[in-house]
Every structure is written in structure tokens, then in C-alpha cells.
Design an enzyme around this catalytic site. Structure first.
Site, PDB file in Angstrom:
ATOM      1  N   ARG A   1     -11.000 -10.883   1.486  1.00 44.77           N
ATOM      2  CA  ARG A   1     -11.604 -12.109   0.923  1.00 44.77           C
ATOM      3  C   ARG A   1     -11.102 -13.370   1.152  1.00 44.77           C
ATOM      4  NH1 ARG A   1     -11.624  -8.980  -4.615  1.00 44.77           N
ATOM      5  NH2 ARG A   1     -11.150  -7.291  -3.108  1.00 44.77           N
TER       6      ARG A   1
ATOM      7  N   LYS B   1       0.786  -1.087  -0.074  1.00 47.52           N
ATOM      8  CA  LYS B   1      -0.077  -0.080  -0.105  1.00 47.52           C
ATOM      9  C   LYS B   1       0.805   1.292  -0.113  1.00 47.52           C
ATOM     10  CE  LYS B   1      -4.207  -1.749   2.687  1.00 47.52           C
ATOM     11  NZ  LYS B   1      -5.150  -1.327   1.610  1.00 47.52           N
TER      12      LYS B   1
END
Length: 499
Positions: free
Chosen positions: A357, A283
């Protein structure tokens, strides 16, 4: 915080540090404000006429009014009378509690829940009042070297003045609201703690602590070997990038449902990434500190269970939390890796920063063993949901209309809004992989939708809904901090299910 009710027509004789009365924006005094105005020989009306406009959530403190026993009378703006609604009431209650906190008083008396709102019973108004007061009194100092004890709110008690006929319902609402406020407090503190403190093990220990405090709760905390034995290859693939050991937390609230033909439990599944650097798909550095909030789904499950247990809600509820970190290392997932989930489906990892997920899918498969009546997962899943809905609505995805409608109704009643987004099968094509059963991302278009589509592949055995709270679980900027959402929504849904 303690909440109670009082029934009296002699408001001017109540001895308290702070007494709240409502004033509408058009200069109309609430019934309680009129009582204080008469007792003070028109002092309230004079102030309203000269300087207080009654804007929603505004306050003005009047000290030592002649003829009034309260040390302070707090005028609280209710907005336009024709537009007064549940949200305006909640804003008014929070403003009063904030005024009490600012004045460093220990207790206060509010008349605001007694102001009628069409379609909103006193129980709901009282519940909202307690939640709002809890939010106003929240204070974080867990990681300060020398906590400023003088800065801690002294507010410990708020009394609501209501009609005698409404007292029982108001007390019930206050009890519910207090429990929800306590759950939100836990959720906020867990979210605000830094990643080096609130680790997966810390979440597991928090769950165990709740089980020691509340008899209705049972907790099991699974570690790596047990997770390996279950075949949770997707979850494990994320966890192995960090030296911090994973935890898979199973909570059960045995609420002894009244119905003889009881359905299966409601299962709440929380994403517990206690720090998300993105893995190899790293990130940007600028706001990476906020990725300590990537476990707010897990925190909301723990907060909800705290509230459930405090209320002893007659409902069977299971909580599942998959907790680990997502860091880059020599053992971390690489773009292009293929892993096998607990369901047996293989997943091509095209982006290691789509890790939520990957941990949720194994938890959703684990949920099948409970034969649930409904499963709701809660996750700070996608930046795309923030782009779509901002910081107001949580994203709701479900193919089960009855479950979606129940959650939307709960979101409206709890003032914890959600918005239903599509989950059409046509979006599934974006998740096709040349090398596995499914890819973990579907490209830039409709990112929140394709993330939900990914999860849906693991939820065929039960009614399921997904709450994407990436935009609502915390605030950034100068007011940075966890919000405690969506604990109010979840608790309202469970209260509705319990009847």
C-alpha cells in the site's frame, strides 16, 4: 499458439493427430461424437458404455479407429448434460489440449466449441477455448541450467470445427482468446522468474520490449531521481531498503477510441514488489520463497498490455507499475517511521510488511494527471484476503457501483471470479494514528478491508476499484506457479468497454 476454424460435416475424414469429441456423463454423445461413432461402426458408443463415464475434464484416447482419418480420437468428458456450462466447456478444452501436450503432438482439432451452451455465444466459447489451450500448453524452463527440449510442448495449432454460420464469430473469439493467452503466458513467466532475475529493472526492460514489438504502446521508465522529483516519499521509503534500484513504469496504449466524446483513459496500477522479505517486520522463512510472486500485480498489467496491443483494442489505457524490493537493511523503514506520500498525506509505518500500500498510494496519486475514466489497482496485497476468499475469488473493493458491477460481470464471463467485499467508512477508524495522517495498518480485524480503505484515501479524484489477488495470482505446494490471473478478468472488462 495458432488457432483457426474449419467447417465440415465430414469429421471422420479430417486428417489430424488428435480429434476431440464430447461425451456427456449420462452416456449421451455430442453431435460430433455421433458422427465419429457412425463412421467407426459403434466403436465410440461401445467404449462409452463399458468404460468412459464422461466426467467433466476426463479424457480417453482411442487410436486408429476404423473408418476415421484422425490418428487419435480423444473422448472428452462434458459432465452432466443438464449442468453443462461455460466452465465445464473450458475444462473440457483444457483437458483436450493437455492430452495433446502429453502425446507430444503438434496440432489438434476440437469440436467442443461447437457444443451449444445456453446464454454463451460461440464467440465466448471460442475465446474460452483459446485461453484454456494456452494454459494447458504453458511450460516454464527459463532458469533451468540445461532445459529439457523434449519436455517442451510441441502443440502449436488447434482448429475448432464450427457451423459455417458461426465461423466469423468463432474466429473473432479465437483471436481474442489467443491474445489473452499470450498475455497470461507473459504474466506467468514474470511471476515464476526468481527475484534475482525479475528485478525492477527487468520489469522496466520487459515494458520497453513490448513497446518495441507493438506500435500502439509507448513506455516511459522513471528512475530514482525522477521519482524523488515527483515527491513519491512513500514509494521511496520502501525502495531504499534494497540495493536493487527502483523503477516506476508508465505504459500507454493509444487505441484510437471510436467515440468522439471520449472519456479519459482506463488506468491499471500494478504492485511490483519483486521480492518481499517483509523489511524489518521480517516474514517467516518457511514460505518466503513465494514472495517473488509479490509482483504479480505488475506482471498482470504487463500481460494485459501485451494482449491489448495484440488486439489493437480501440481504447486508451494507461499502466502504472511501482517496482522495488522490500528488504531489511540499515536504510530500511522502521516500525514507527513517518513518511510523506506524493499526495502530501503523512503515513505512520506500524508494520514494514504492509509495504504494498505504501508503493501503490503514490502510483494512485500519479494517476490523477491522466484524468482517468476509471482506475483499477491490482495487488497481492493481504493474507487476510486469502483467509476470507481462499484461492478461488479475487477480492474486489470499490465504492463505485457501476465500476464494481462491470468488473464482476467481466469476472463471470471470463471465468476469472472475483467477490465484492465491503469498503464502509466505519473501517477507516482502524487506520487512525496519533503521529500521522494515517497508519499503514489497522490491526488484525478485517485486514483486507482496512488495506483497501488505506488505498481509498488516495483515490478521491476518480472512480476506483481495487483487486486483491493474494489468493489467486499463484499456487503453492507441488503445483507451485503463477496462474496468470487476473488477466482474463481485466481483458474482458476492457473488451466490454471497447464495445
Amino acid at each position: 499458439m495458432e488457432f483457426s476454424t474449419q467447417t465440415t460435416a465430414s469429421l471422420h475424414q479430417i486428417k489430424t493427430a488428435a480429434l476431440a469429441v464430447g461425451v456427456f456423463a449420462d452416456g449421451v454423445l455430442s453431435a460430433a461424437a455421433e458422427v465419429i461413432d457412425r463412421a467407426s461402426h459403434g466403436a465410440v458408443a461401445a467404449v462409452v458404455k463399458s468404460e468412459f463415464r464422461g466426467r467433466t475434464g476426463s479424457t480417453l484416447v482411442l487410436r486408429s479407429l476404423a473408418g476415421v482419418s484422425a490418428q487419435r480420437v480423444v473422448l472428452v468428458g462434458l459432465g452432466k448434460q443438464a449442468e453443462y456450462n461455460a466452465r465445464a466447456h473450458a475444462s473440457a478444452e483444457q483437458a483436450f489440449a493437455a492430452a495433446c501436450v502429453a502425446a507430444q503432438v503438434g496440432e489438434g482439432v476440437s469440436t467442443l466449441a461447437g457444443v451449444a451452451i445456453e446464454g454463451v455465444p460461440v464467440r465466448a466459447r471460442a475465446r474460452s477455448a483459446a485461453i484454456a489451450a494456452g494454459a494447458a500448453a504453458y511450460h516454464y524452463d527459463a532458469t533451468f541450467g540445461k532445459a529439457n527440449r523434449d519436455a517442451r510442448p510441441r502443440l502449436k495449432k488447434i482448429v475448432q470445427v464450427v457451423d459455417r454460420a458461426a465461423s466469423a464469430q468463432a474466429q473473432l473469439g479465437l483471436r481474442e482468446g489467443a491474445a489473452i493467452a499470450h498475455g497470461m503466458e507473459l504474466t506467468r513467466t514474470l511471476g515464476n522468474l526468481p527475484g534475482n532475475v525479475c528485478t525492477p529493472a527487468y520489469l522496466g526492460n520487459t515494458a520497453k520490449k513490448l513497446a518495441r514489438e507493438f506500435k500502439s504502446l509507448k513506455v516511459e521508465v522513471l528512475e530514482r531521481k525522477q521519482v524523488e522529483a515527483l515527491g513519491m516519499g512513500s514509494f521511496l521509503s520502501v525502495a531504499r531498503g534494497s540495493e536493487e534500484p527502483l523503477r516506476f513504469i508508465v505504459l500507454r496504449h493509444a487505441g484510437k477510441p471510436a467515440k468522439k466524446d471520449k472519456a479519459g483513459p482506463v488506468v491499471l496500477v500494478g504492485k511490483g514488489i519483486t521480492f518481499d522479505a517483509g523489511g524489518i517486520s521480517l516474514k517467516p522463512a518457511a514460505t518466503m520463497d513465494e514472495m517473488k510472486y509479490d509482483m504479480c500485480g505488475a506482471a498482470s498489467v504487463l500481460g494485459t498490455f501485451r494482449a491489448l496491443a495484440e488486439l489493437e483494442l480501440p481504447l486508451d489505457v494507461v499502466g502504472l507499475i511501482a517496482a522495488c524490493e522490500n528488504l531489511p537493511s540499515g536504510k530500511a523503514n522502521k516500525p514507527g517511521d513517518v513518511v510523506t506520500s506524493m499526495s502530501g498525506q503523512t503515513i505512520e509505518i506500524l508494520n514494514t510488511d504492509a509495504e504494498g500500500r505504501l508503493v501503490l498510494c503514490d502510483a494512485l496519486t500519479y494517476a490523477e494527471r491522466f484524468k482517468p475514466a476509471a482506475v483499477i489497482d491490482i495487488a497481492t496485497l493481504t493474507g487476510a484476503c486469502v483467509v476470507a476468499l481462499g484461492n478461488v475469488n479475487s477480492g474486489l473493493f470499490s465504492k463505485d457501483d457501476a465500476l464494481a458491477d462491470a468488473l464482476l460481470a467481466a469476472s463471470r464471463q471470463s471465468l476469472d471470479p472475483a467477490w465484492r467485499l465491503p469498503l464502509d467508512d466505519a473501517y477507516q477508524d482502524q487506520l487512525k494514528s496519533n503521529f500521522a495522517d494515517i497508519a499503514n495498518i489497522g490491526g488484525p480485524p478485517a485486514g483486507a478491508v482496512t488495506a483497501a480503505c488505506f488505498l481509498s484515501r488516495f483515490t478521491k479524484a476518480y472512480p476506483w476499484a481495487h483487486l486483491d489477488i493474494a489468493g489467486t495470482a499463484w499456487r503453492g505446494g507441488k503445483d507451485k506457479g503463477a496462474t496468470g490471473r487476473p488477466v482474463p478478468l481485466l481483458m474482458q472488462y476492457l473488451l466490454d468497454q471497447a464495445g
